[in-house]
Design a protein around this motif. Structure first.
Motif, PDB file in Angstrom:
ATOM      1  N   ARG A   1       0.887  -1.158   0.000  1.00  0.00           N
ATOM      2  CA  ARG A   1       0.000   0.000   0.000  1.00  0.00           C
ATOM      3  C   ARG A   1       0.927   1.211   0.000  1.00  0.00           C
ATOM      4  O   ARG A   1       1.765   1.346   0.904  1.00  0.00           O
ATOM      5  N   VAL A   2       0.781   2.072  -0.999  1.00  0.00           N
ATOM      6  CA  VAL A   2       1.685   3.214  -1.138  1.00  0.00           C
ATOM      7  C   VAL A   2       0.887   4.503  -1.204  1.00  0.00           C
ATOM      8  O   VAL A   2      -0.056   4.623  -1.999  1.00  0.00           O
ATOM      9  N   VAL A   3       1.251   5.454  -0.345  1.00  0.00           N
ATOM     10  CA  VAL A   3       0.728   6.811  -0.464  1.00  0.00           C
ATOM     11  C   VAL A   3       1.725   7.573  -1.341  1.00  0.00           C
ATOM     12  O   VAL A   3       2.913   7.639  -0.999  1.00  0.00           O
ATOM     13  N   PRO A   4       1.290   8.130  -2.459  1.00  0.00           N
ATOM     14  CA  PRO A   4       2.244   8.699  -3.407  1.00  0.00           C
ATOM     15  C   PRO A   4       2.893  10.010  -2.973  1.00  0.00           C
ATOM     16  O   PRO A   4       3.787  10.511  -3.644  1.00  0.00           O
ATOM     17  N   TRP A   5       2.475  10.567  -1.865  1.00  0.00           N
ATOM     18  CA  TRP A   5       2.956  11.877  -1.437  1.00  0.00           C
ATOM     19  C   TRP A   5       4.329  11.799  -0.775  1.00  0.00           C
ATOM     20  O   TRP A   5       4.752  10.756  -0.287  1.00  0.00           O
ATOM     21  N   GLY A   6       4.975  12.956  -0.702  1.00  0.00           N
ATOM     22  CA  GLY A   6       6.219  13.076   0.029  1.00  0.00           C
ATOM     23  C   GLY A   6       5.975  13.212   1.524  1.00  0.00           C
ATOM     24  O   GLY A   6       4.824  13.236   1.990  1.00  0.00           O
ATOM     25  N   ALA A   7       7.065  13.333   2.279  1.00  0.00           N
ATOM     26  CA  ALA A   7       6.981  13.323   3.741  1.00  0.00           C
ATOM     27  C   ALA A   7       6.135  14.465   4.291  1.00  0.00           C
ATOM     28  O   ALA A   7       5.305  14.269   5.188  1.00  0.00           O
ATOM     29  N   TYR A   8       6.323  15.685   3.773  1.00  0.00           N
ATOM     30  CA  TYR A   8       5.624  16.838   4.347  1.00  0.00           C
ATOM     31  C   TYR A   8       4.112  16.715   4.161  1.00  0.00           C
ATOM     32  O   TYR A   8       3.337  16.961   5.088  1.00  0.00           O
ATOM     33  N   ARG A   9       3.687  16.324   2.955  1.00  0.00           N
ATOM     34  CA  ARG A   9       2.246  16.201   2.720  1.00  0.00           C
ATOM     35  C   ARG A   9       1.648  15.059   3.535  1.00  0.00           C
ATOM     36  O   ARG A   9       0.534  15.179   4.062  1.00  0.00           O
ATOM     37  N   TRP A  10       2.372  13.956   3.649  1.00  0.00           N
ATOM     38  CA  TRP A  10       1.875  12.820   4.418  1.00  0.00           C
ATOM     39  C   TRP A  10       1.737  13.192   5.899  1.00  0.00           C
ATOM     40  O   TRP A  10       0.719  12.899   6.542  1.00  0.00           O
ATOM     41  N   ARG A  11       2.738  13.879   6.430  1.00  0.00           N
ATOM     42  CA  ARG A  11       2.671  14.305   7.836  1.00  0.00           C
ATOM     43  C   ARG A  11       1.528  15.295   8.063  1.00  0.00           C
ATOM     44  O   ARG A  11       0.778  15.183   9.035  1.00  0.00           O
ATOM     45  N   LEU A  12       1.421  16.281   7.179  1.00  0.00           N
ATOM     46  CA  LEU A  12       0.393  17.305   7.336  1.00  0.00           C
ATOM     47  C   LEU A  12      -1.001  16.702   7.229  1.00  0.00           C
ATOM     48  O   LEU A  12      -1.895  17.021   8.029  1.00  0.00           O
ATOM     49  N   THR A  13      -1.197  15.812   6.260  1.00  0.00           N
ATOM     50  CA  THR A  13      -2.494  15.160   6.099  1.00  0.00           C
ATOM     51  C   THR A  13      -2.859  14.349   7.336  1.00  0.00           C
ATOM     52  O   THR A  13      -3.997  14.398   7.829  1.00  0.00           O
ATOM     53  N   THR A  14      -1.876  13.616   7.863  1.00  0.00           N
ATOM     54  CA  THR A  14      -2.127  12.807   9.064  1.00  0.00           C
ATOM     55  C   THR A  14      -2.505  13.693  10.239  1.00  0.00           C
ATOM     56  O   THR A  14      -3.470  13.404  10.970  1.00  0.00           O
ATOM     57  N   ALA A  15      -1.781  14.785  10.435  1.00  0.00           N
ATOM     58  CA  ALA A  15      -2.083  15.693  11.541  1.00  0.00           C
ATOM     59  C   ALA A  15      -3.481  16.286  11.399  1.00  0.00           C
ATOM     60  O   ALA A  15      -4.264  16.320  12.368  1.00  0.00           O
ATOM     61  N   LEU A  16      -3.820  16.748  10.207  1.00  0.00           N
ATOM     62  CA  LEU A  16      -5.140  17.350   9.995  1.00  0.00           C
ATOM     63  C   LEU A  16      -6.252  16.332  10.225  1.00  0.00           C
ATOM     64  O   LEU A  16      -7.294  16.661  10.823  1.00  0.00           O
ATOM     65  N   ARG A  17      -6.061  15.108   9.764  1.00  0.00           N
ATOM     66  CA  ARG A  17      -7.086  14.076   9.964  1.00  0.00           C
ATOM     67  C   ARG A  17      -7.297  13.786  11.451  1.00  0.00           C
ATOM     68  O   ARG A  17      -8.434  13.551  11.889  1.00  0.00           O
ATOM     69  N   HIS A  18      -6.223  13.800  12.221  1.00  0.00           N
ATOM     70  CA  HIS A  18      -6.368  13.597  13.670  1.00  0.00           C
ATOM     71  C   HIS A  18      -7.166  14.751  14.293  1.00  0.00           C
ATOM     72  O   HIS A  18      -8.069  14.526  15.111  1.00  0.00           O
ATOM     73  N   PHE A  19      -6.840  15.985  13.905  1.00  0.00           N
ATOM     74  CA  PHE A  19      -7.509  17.136  14.500  1.00  0.00           C
ATOM     75  C   PHE A  19      -8.975  17.239  14.076  1.00  0.00           C
ATOM     76  O   PHE A  19      -9.828  17.659  14.860  1.00  0.00           O
ATOM     77  N   LEU A  20      -9.265  16.849  12.829  1.00  0.00           N
ATOM     78  CA  LEU A  20     -10.627  16.950  12.319  1.00  0.00           C
ATOM     79  C   LEU A  20     -11.461  15.706  12.604  1.00  0.00           C
ATOM     80  O   LEU A  20     -12.663  15.672  12.327  1.00  0.00           O
ATOM     81  N   GLY A  21     -10.818  14.662  13.151  1.00  0.00           N
ATOM     82  CA  GLY A  21     -11.533  13.429  13.450  1.00  0.00           C
ATOM     83  C   GLY A  21     -11.941  12.656  12.215  1.00  0.00           C
ATOM     84  O   GLY A  21     -12.953  11.949  12.235  1.00  0.00           O
ATOM     85  N   LEU A  22     -11.154  12.764  11.140  1.00  0.00           N
ATOM     86  CA  LEU A  22     -11.466  12.097   9.881  1.00  0.00           C
ATOM     87  C   LEU A  22     -10.636  10.828   9.734  1.00  0.00           C
ATOM     88  O   LEU A  22      -9.409  10.861   9.853  1.00  0.00           O
ATOM     89  N   SER A  23     -11.301   9.740   9.444  1.00  0.00           N
ATOM     90  CA  SER A  23     -10.620   8.449   9.334  1.00  0.00           C
ATOM     91  C   SER A  23      -9.756   8.374   8.074  1.00  0.00           C
ATOM     92  O   SER A  23     -10.060   8.976   7.040  1.00  0.00           O
ATOM     93  N   MET A  24      -8.676   7.591   8.178  1.00  0.00           N
ATOM     94  CA  MET A  24      -7.803   7.318   7.036  1.00  0.00           C
ATOM     95  C   MET A  24      -7.877   5.841   6.653  1.00  0.00           C
ATOM     96  O   MET A  24      -6.967   5.288   6.039  1.00  0.00           O
TER      97      MET A  24
ATOM     98  N   LEU B   1       1.410   7.909  13.103  1.00  0.00           N
ATOM     99  CA  LEU B   1       0.301   6.954  13.158  1.00  0.00           C
ATOM    100  C   LEU B   1      -0.906   7.546  12.432  1.00  0.00           C
ATOM    101  O   LEU B   1      -1.491   8.531  12.892  1.00  0.00           O
ATOM    102  N   PRO B   2      -1.311   6.966  11.291  1.00  0.00           N
ATOM    103  CA  PRO B   2      -2.536   7.437  10.624  1.00  0.00           C
ATOM    104  C   PRO B   2      -3.736   7.307  11.565  1.00  0.00           C
ATOM    105  O   PRO B   2      -3.757   6.453  12.445  1.00  0.00           O
ATOM    106  N   ARG B   3      -4.735   8.164  11.339  1.00  0.00           N
ATOM    107  CA  ARG B   3      -5.940   8.070  12.162  1.00  0.00           C
ATOM    108  C   ARG B   3      -6.841   6.977  11.599  1.00  0.00           C
ATOM    109  O   ARG B   3      -7.419   7.127  10.514  1.00  0.00           O
ATOM    110  N   LEU B   4      -6.943   5.878  12.330  1.00  0.00           N
ATOM    111  CA  LEU B   4      -7.691   4.716  11.867  1.00  0.00           C
ATOM    112  C   LEU B   4      -8.811   4.385  12.855  1.00  0.00           C
ATOM    113  O   LEU B   4      -8.607   4.463  14.073  1.00  0.00           O
ATOM    114  N   SER B   5      -9.963   4.023  12.334  1.00  0.00           N
ATOM    115  CA  SER B   5     -11.098   3.723  13.205  1.00  0.00           C
ATOM    116  C   SER B   5     -11.471   2.246  13.188  1.00  0.00           C
ATOM    117  O   SER B   5     -11.833   1.685  14.232  1.00  0.00           O
TER     118      SER B   5
END
Length: 380
Positions: free
Chosen positions: A62-85, A102-106
């Protein structure tokens, strides 16, 4: 259906030094030891700089095509917004975060490996953006995970004290020493000596050049050692690539006039490390803080006397098989290094105790206990 476990192998493909070693050695052992589990590899970045080694390269990915900064930022925002990954990990039963993200997983259970909290205790040793991310997200990751693996009792105590994580949520599982780390043959030593232009006698450090490794203190201690015995003093060899915030180290190197006495190999493939350790007269590891400190055990496994810091996890890892010194006390470092270089009875004792100590840490045991954590999280 077989259990499906997704392993974060991002540290490997992005060459993250100690994190890469942990992820590579542990997950390789897991895959070999548990063929009945359906293992899945994960990493971010579609075109990472380093391929996965065998047998990990054969795993479905399973590959997320983004670089480190986008992956980190997306993960942080999903945690704050309560959005599952969960969409990234469909069909997965458990996700193991081997690095500090740690991705936000439900609907997917999670295990998080905590290596250290260096950014919290020595914030000046981290880049501002990395420090900000970890300060903001680490407590959230630790609370969100179903279980936490700490690589030492020291790291577990730090997490409990700093964030109030329940002790029962954290399992201490020590890292291991790969069997390839053992005293090398004279032929192998001669080969790496020629390949890396190593001096006949040398003091060795292995690791990234970054502030928390306290290498400026090692330069100070080495300079003092040189002034005591200029005729027979060993050279200093530093194996590892530049990390971050290393300007002060190289500035002090020039100020001390050690440019001709300190030899840099740069990055060295893992296959050459055992022979380099074996060629050294002494291994010195003066870190201010370590979550574990694997190079100490690698050096011991190769039969090299070790001097290391008496702080954080290092006394726990080294036991009585190394000389310990306060990494902020240059005189103490010099005294320990001089003893380990000149006292032949002590050197023989350190070699013997080091070999025995290293044998107590195996990746087989680490993998076995990690699988036990998986089963605890997933239940019967």
């Amino acid at each position: 259906m077989p259990l499906k476990v997704c392993l974060d192998l991002s540290p490997i493909v992005h060459q993250k030094a100690g994190l890469a070693s942990y992820a590579r050695e542990l997950t390789t052992q897991l895959v070999v030891m548990e063929p009945g589990v359906s293992w899945v590899a994960f990493h971010y970045d579609r075109y990472p700089p380093t391929p996965l080694p065998s047998p990990l390269d054969a795993l479905p990915r399973r590959v997320v095509p983004w670089g480190a900064y986008r992956w980190r930022l997306t993960t942080a925002l999903r945690h704050f917004l309560g959005l599952s990954m969960d969409g990234f990990f469909q069909g997965v039963d458990l996700f193991h975060a081997t690095e500090h993200l740690l991705p936000r997983l439900s609907s997917v259970r999670t295990v998080f490996t905590l290596h250290d909290l260096i950014f919290l205790f020595y914030p000046e040793t981290h880049k501002p953006l990395n420090r900000w991310f970890l300060t903001l997200m680490m407590p959230r990751f630790l609370r969100a995970a179903d279980a936490v693996i700490a690589v030492s009792e020291c790291t577990k105590r730090d997490a409990v004290r700093a964030y109030g994580i329940p002790e029962e949520k954290i399992t201490v599982i020590y890292e291991g020493v790969s069997p390839r780390f053992r005293p090398a043959s004279p032929e192998a030593i001669q080969a790496v000596r020629a390949k890396y232009r190593l001096p006949e006698r040398f003091i060795l450090y292995v690791g990234t050049i970054e502030p928390r490794k306290n290498l400026t203190a090692l330069l100070e201690a080495y300079a003092a050692l040189q002034s005591r015995n200029t005729q027979h003093a060993a050279r200093l060899v530093i194996v590892g690539k530049k990390g971050w915030l290393y300007g002060g180290f190289f500035r002090r190197l020039r100020e001390l006039g050690l440019e001709e006495r300190v030899h840099f190999t740069g990055y060295v493939p893992d296959g050459d490390l055992p022979a380099i350790y074996s060629a050294a007269d002494l291994f010195v590891f003066p870190s201010l803080y370590e979550g574990f400190g694997l190079p100490v055990l690698e050096a011991m496994a190769c039969g090299v006397p070790v001097v290391c810091s008496n702080t954080s996890s290092l006394p726990e890892v080294a036991g009585d098989a190394a000389l310990l010194a306060d990494p902020t006390d240059i005189r103490a470092l010099v005294a320990a290094m001089e003893r380990a270089l000149t006292d032949e009875a002590l050197r023989a004792s350190l070699r013997a105790r080091g070999l025995e100590r290293a044998r107590q840490f195996t990746w087989e045991e680490a993998a076995k206990r990690t699988v036990e954590v998986y089963h605890q999280v997933l239940g019967p």
